[in-house]
Design a protein around this motif. Structure first.
Motif, PDB file in Angstrom:
ATOM      1  N   LEU B 245       5.037  35.129  11.270  1.00  0.00           N
ATOM      2  CA  LEU B 245       6.471  35.170  11.564  1.00  0.00           C
ATOM      3  C   LEU B 245       6.913  33.920  12.324  1.00  0.00           C
ATOM      4  O   LEU B 245       7.954  33.334  12.038  1.00  0.00           O
ATOM      5  N   ALA B 248       7.050  30.904  10.077  1.00  0.00           N
ATOM      6  CA  ALA B 248       8.249  30.938   9.232  1.00  0.00           C
ATOM      7  C   ALA B 248       9.467  30.481  10.021  1.00  0.00           C
ATOM      8  O   ALA B 248      10.292  29.700   9.526  1.00  0.00           O
ATOM      9  N   ALA B 249       9.570  30.956  11.273  1.00  0.00           N
ATOM     10  CA  ALA B 249      10.726  30.586  12.102  1.00  0.00           C
ATOM     11  C   ALA B 249      10.740  29.086  12.371  1.00  0.00           C
ATOM     12  O   ALA B 249      11.781  28.435  12.269  1.00  0.00           O
ATOM     13  N   PHE B 252      11.617  27.240   9.333  1.00  0.00           N
ATOM     14  CA  PHE B 252      13.048  27.428   9.112  1.00  0.00           C
ATOM     15  C   PHE B 252      13.849  26.436   9.951  1.00  0.00           C
ATOM     16  O   PHE B 252      14.869  25.911   9.518  1.00  0.00           O
ATOM     17  N   LEU B 268      13.478  29.277   2.883  1.00  0.00           N
ATOM     18  CA  LEU B 268      14.619  30.004   3.447  1.00  0.00           C
ATOM     19  C   LEU B 268      15.613  29.037   4.063  1.00  0.00           C
ATOM     20  O   LEU B 268      16.828  29.221   3.948  1.00  0.00           O
ATOM     21  N   SER B 271      17.647  27.606   1.433  1.00  0.00           N
ATOM     22  CA  SER B 271      18.529  28.575   0.775  1.00  0.00           C
ATOM     23  C   SER B 271      19.868  28.717   1.494  1.00  0.00           C
ATOM     24  O   SER B 271      20.837  29.211   0.930  1.00  0.00           O
ATOM     25  N   TRP B 280      21.444  34.449  -4.445  1.00  0.00           N
ATOM     26  CA  TRP B 280      20.656  35.367  -3.623  1.00  0.00           C
ATOM     27  C   TRP B 280      19.154  35.185  -3.771  1.00  0.00           C
ATOM     28  O   TRP B 280      18.398  35.371  -2.840  1.00  0.00           O
ATOM     29  N   ALA B 283      17.065  33.061  -1.249  1.00  0.00           N
ATOM     30  CA  ALA B 283      16.750  33.606   0.072  1.00  0.00           C
ATOM     31  C   ALA B 283      15.926  34.879  -0.034  1.00  0.00           C
ATOM     32  O   ALA B 283      15.113  35.180   0.833  1.00  0.00           O
ATOM     33  N   PHE B 284      16.152  35.622  -1.116  1.00  0.00           N
ATOM     34  CA  PHE B 284      15.560  36.953  -1.204  1.00  0.00           C
ATOM     35  C   PHE B 284      14.039  36.918  -1.361  1.00  0.00           C
ATOM     36  O   PHE B 284      13.314  37.532  -0.589  1.00  0.00           O
ATOM     37  N   GLY B 287      11.749  35.637   1.554  1.00  0.00           N
ATOM     38  CA  GLY B 287      11.823  36.614   2.646  1.00  0.00           C
ATOM     39  C   GLY B 287      10.955  37.824   2.351  1.00  0.00           C
ATOM     40  O   GLY B 287      10.204  38.298   3.205  1.00  0.00           O
ATOM     41  N   ILE B 288      11.059  38.321   1.100  1.00  0.00           N
ATOM     42  CA  ILE B 288      10.243  39.480   0.717  1.00  0.00           C
ATOM     43  C   ILE B 288       8.760  39.142   0.841  1.00  0.00           C
ATOM     44  O   ILE B 288       7.956  39.960   1.303  1.00  0.00           O
ATOM     45  N   ILE B 290       7.373  37.077   2.918  1.00  0.00           N
ATOM     46  CA  ILE B 290       7.001  37.118   4.338  1.00  0.00           C
ATOM     47  C   ILE B 290       6.883  38.563   4.807  1.00  0.00           C
ATOM     48  O   ILE B 290       5.890  38.959   5.425  1.00  0.00           O
ATOM     49  N   VAL B 291       7.907  39.381   4.495  1.00  0.00           N
ATOM     50  CA  VAL B 291       7.918  40.763   4.981  1.00  0.00           C
ATOM     51  C   VAL B 291       6.689  41.517   4.485  1.00  0.00           C
ATOM     52  O   VAL B 291       6.009  42.187   5.270  1.00  0.00           O
ATOM     53  N   VAL B 294       3.451  40.214   6.294  1.00  0.00           N
ATOM     54  CA  VAL B 294       3.414  40.600   7.715  1.00  0.00           C
ATOM     55  C   VAL B 294       3.244  42.107   7.852  1.00  0.00           C
ATOM     56  O   VAL B 294       2.441  42.595   8.653  1.00  0.00           O
ATOM     57  N   LEU B 295       3.982  42.845   7.028  1.00  0.00           N
ATOM     58  CA  LEU B 295       3.898  44.303   7.061  1.00  0.00           C
ATOM     59  C   LEU B 295       2.460  44.753   6.789  1.00  0.00           C
ATOM     60  O   LEU B 295       1.929  45.630   7.469  1.00  0.00           O
TER      61      LEU B 295
END
Lengths: 324, 316
Positions: B245, B248-249, B252, B268, B271, B280, B283-284, B287-288, B290-291, B294-295
């Protein structure tokens, strides 16, 4: 109590010295810092002149002492882009950042406590399951991406919230225009909702999980069983006996949480063009405006350290088990 | 986004009782793996997480073989294609970006940086932290004081600010970001290892090693360390998630790796310019990615904690 306060104060001073030392070292680590201040086309003579003017030709320990004594006078040097003291530029952007951070903090804590308690009370049910699933997800979503997604959905598609812009609340309040500040408050909150949720969602998730496990632990304790066996209503058991102890870990974390949220705000401000320190730092980075970057970092660190000090002192008061 | 410290996991550390210092032999190891797998299957989600991570690893390792296009090949003729578009005889699964680069190929290459930075930063931070914690806990005294106060100073400082400051001066680069993020993590490990070492130091089997005349390094690394590995794996798993995370930040913000290397964070960032135009997919998808990554690490961490210390399950 007083020895505790004094000890804690000394600790904070050491930390602040550490912070200034780190920021000084950071500047030196990349080689001669003069090059950060001069343009890429500068001639050797210009570089030499700049080095002397900035004092980078002197021995390191003397530079550090000058650096510290300047900092003590609030002098971070002039911003290279704004052509005025870096600290002024930073302090002007600070209220917008504090506003957003506070909003996110309040949002996160005020929702995390009921959600965590709810989850613990209905442990193992679908309610618990869905709250915890969302919380798990919330800890895995980058805050800036959440911001982008909200802009696309709620800003551009549904047109429910503004995608950028800021109505100041703290600034007029600090300037003594209390009436104006409060008449602007609804507007200010309206603009703050999307960035606030983006910043606070991670904390909300984390704290909901924290409250839940802390609540479950407390609910298993003898004194809760005693309270129940005395025939007190379940509501009173939860609110008066269990919650009182269950939310202590959350209080300890509020100081850390604020600092953590500040870090998040720095990134999210970029997404929403929020006129705070984050956007300032970002622009300063791209323009190599080192005094502004340094001033921002040190000011934010000072706020963070002071806040942690306050939280520790408050915590010592509300939890009688803490010894001084 | 977690930047460095994740205090909520402080309570997540299972205090595993001393296991015999000798590592279990082949058959026992296999039995242990079977038990782990069964527990994963019962919990369901960890299996899904493991599968996702497997996909990310495959994307990272075999990215160049799997990617249909060169991730940096620009083509103005096909810029901003919607996902699932055919152009000529080329098919663009996730569309193209403002420079006509294939989003899917960039996404596959991005997995490399995320995993590389995540794992290497943990290796750097973990190594420093474990050694500092062992030394601190075993010797105590002034060494302990110095190390722990250093840790306090670092924690008293919002981590992203530290990272920003160092990266501005050092300049972007994979190695720099690994170092900065790694150094940001050491305190977490040092604190946990120190606490465990303090209690293990007095245990009989350590006494025995000392009585047998083992050297101090041998006691620290061969007798104490193996007993701390279990809680460390839990922390490391959560930590990889938070480092990804952070990476990514920082990407970014333009402080990550150089622009020529595609990363999810920098995708991102790019985007953002296309947001108003409602592109869309730009960005979409990053992000997915990364999520999901990480998840998965978070789910594995949660499962690992329950698996290694079943007592926690009753309260957590």
């Amino acid at each position: 109590m007083w020895t505790f306060i004094v000890r804690r104060l000394i600790q904070s001073v050491i930390v602040i010295i550490g912070v200034t030392f780190i920021s000084f070292v950071a500047l030196q680590i990349g080689g001669d810092p003069t090059y950060l201040y001069v343009s890429e086309r500068a001639s050797t003579e210009e570089i030499e002149a700049a080095r002397r003017a900035l004092g980078f030709d002197r021995p390191l320990h003397i530079q550090y002492v000058t650096y510290i004594s300047n900092l003590l006078q609030g002098d971070f040097g002039n911003s290279l882009t704004f052509r005025r003291p870096a600290i002024d530029v930073v302090l002007q952007a600070l209220p917008a950042t504090i506003e957003l951070t506070l909003f996110a903090l309040i949002l996160a804590i005020s929702l995390a406590i009921p959600l965590g308690v709810f989850s613990a009370l209905y442990r193992g049910t679908p309610v618990d399951g869905s709250i915890m699933t969302v919380a798990m997800l919330g800890q895995s979503i980058p805050n800036f991406w959440l911001g982008i997604m909200m802009i696309m959905l709620f800003g551009l598609q549904l047109r429910l919230f503004p995608i950028s812009g800021h109505v100041p609340f703290l600034m007029p309040l600090l300037q003594g225009e209390i009436v104006r500040a409060f008449t602007q408050l609804p507007q200010a909150l309206y603009y703050m909702i999307m960035p606030g949720v983006a910043v606070g969602f991670y904390s909300l998730s984390r704290n909901a999980r924290l409250v839940r496990s802390s609540m479950l632990e407390v609910l298993g304790q003898d004194y809760v069983r005693t309270a129940r066996s005395k025939g007190i209503s379940e509501r009173a058991v939860v609110v008066r006996h269990a919650l009182r102890n269950a939310w202590l870990p959350v209080v300890t974390m509020i100081g850390l949480e604020f600092g953590f949220l500040l870090g998040g705000v720095v990134v999210v401000e970029m997404v929403f063009s929020w006129p705070g320190i984050g956007r300032l730092v970002f622009n300063a980075i791209s323009q190599r405006d080192i005094p502004v970057v340094q001033a921002s970092v040190i000011v934010l660190a000072l706020i963070f350290i002071t806040l942690n000090l306050l939280v520790d002192l408050i915590y010592a008061r509300i939890d009688p088990r803490v010894k001084y | 986004m977690s930047l460095g410290l994740k205090p909520e996991h402080a309570d997540a550390v299972p205090s595993v009782g001393p296991v015999p210092p000798a590592s279990p032999k082949g058959r026992e190891l296999r039995k242990e793996f079977k038990r782990a797998w069964r527990s994963m299957v019962v919990a369901k989600w960890p299996v899904v997480a493991l599968f996702i991570l497997l996909c990310v690893v495959i994307a990272a390792v075999f990215g160049p073989l799997l990617a249909p296009f060169d991730p940096n090949r620009q083509n103005i003729m096909i810029r901003l294609l919607d996902p699932l578009q055919q152009s000529g005889n080329a098919f663009y699964l996730l569309g193209t970006d403002a420079l006509g680069r294939d989003v899917f190929s960039r996404l596959l290459y991005g997995a490399r940086i995320s995993l590389l930075v995540g794992l290497c930063a943990i290796a750097v931070g973990g190594t420093i932290g474990v050694i500092a914690g062992l030394v601190s806990g075993y010797f105590g005294g002034w060494i302990d004081d110095v190390i722990m106060r250093l840790g306090d100073i670092q924690l008293a400082f919002p981590f992203i600010l530290l990272a920003i400051m160092f990266l501005v001066v050092l300049g972007p680069g994979v190695l720099n970001i690994i170092l900065v993020l790694g150094i940001g993590q050491w305190v977490t490990y040092a604190r946990i290892v120190r606490a465990q070492t303090l209690s293990l130091r007095e245990k009989e089997f350590v006494e025995a090693a000392r009585a047998l005349g083992d050297s101090t390094p041998s006691i620290i690394f061969r007798t104490i360390l193996p007993n701390i590995v279990a809680p460390l794996t839990v922390i490391a798993s959560f930590n990889v998630a938070s480092v990804i995370l952070s990476e990514a930040a920082l990407s970014f913000l333009g402080l990550g790796v150089p622009p020529s290397v595609p990363t999810w964070g920098s995708m991102l960032a790019e985007s953002r310019d296309q947001l108003i135009a409602n592109r869309w997919w730009l960005a979409f998808f990053p992000g997915i990615a990364i999520v999901l990554t990480v998840l998965s690490f978070n789910i594995i961490g949660d499962w690992l904690r329950d698996f290694l210390d079943p007592r926690l399950k009753t309260i957590g």
